[in-house]
Design an enzyme around this catalytic site. Sequence first.
Site: not given
Length: 336
Positions: A129-131
């Site tokens: 989700v982050e990267t």
Amino acid sequence: MGKPRPGNLLKASALVICGLIMPGISAAANYHQTPEGQAFIRTMVEDFGFDASRAERLLGEAQKKDSILESISRPAEKTLEWHSYRKIFIRPERIAQGQEFMADHADVLARAEQAYGVPPEVVTAIIGVETWYGRYMGKYRVLDALATLAFDYPPRSRFFRSELEQYLLMTREQGLDPTVLMGSYAGAMGYGQFISSSYRHYAVDFDDDGVVDILNNPVDAIGSVANYFKAHRWQPGEPVADLLDADLPPGSPLLTKGLKPSLKVADYREAGLPVPEAPGSNLPARAVRLKAENKHELWLTYPNFYVITRYNHSHLYAMAVHQLAQALQVGDNSAR
Ligand SMILES: [Ca+2]
């Protein structure tokens, strides 16, 4: 963060992934010559033993980025309904690439679970989700992002001055060049998008090579995300959330305010909601009502769901991580 909140940054990565942010106009800001910049330099010298000319040179190199100031005022969690937010994260490519990430790093993820009690699919979902598993770690220099927000964004200047301070300390401790590290518009770094204070508090040298590097080293990144969850009290084996086949009217006292569960599973059972058998009656719980395409979904969320919100203070964020983790796990099982 007065309190560390890497996930603030998440907001950044969501938009970056959407392709909504382009690094825009930048300008030499001469922050080192402003009264605020001078005060900042004095702190670095007097409190942390920085060389004055070095601190001045670093601040003088920082560029003001207008696009950062535009981005910080419209995070995805505040502008999207669940059904739109979900589509950013729960999609076939992100699931498939997550399964690849899990296969590539299976040993490290297993070691992280042993050390910190956090399952591989949860750590992977955060990084996904982050990267997008390290594919998009941010396109701003961290120095520019933190300086712009520290000196040109009054609503949160105190927080970002503190993060800038933490950033200079962190790069000094790790022997990294503060003028080259890249991150999100809010200065979040690496696979798991840690802001500077979280980097210093929670990032770990999980491959034991003497450097804590969550930007280039997926082993350190995996250990660091798992350590962050353990530090925020992830409970191994406890559930995260259950979808209930029911609804509650908006305004129901069972839809409590605040992210932290303030009722218990028993309260929801006593109200007649079809809660699955597994969660213990005394487990804290919070019902969350999410807007799906044509209806509302009612979820019962538990303390581990709250732990995910310690990464980013949003129930949409936590639900996206949970659902991506579940999707990754299903794939993992079917592959066995
Ligand atoms: Ca390392």
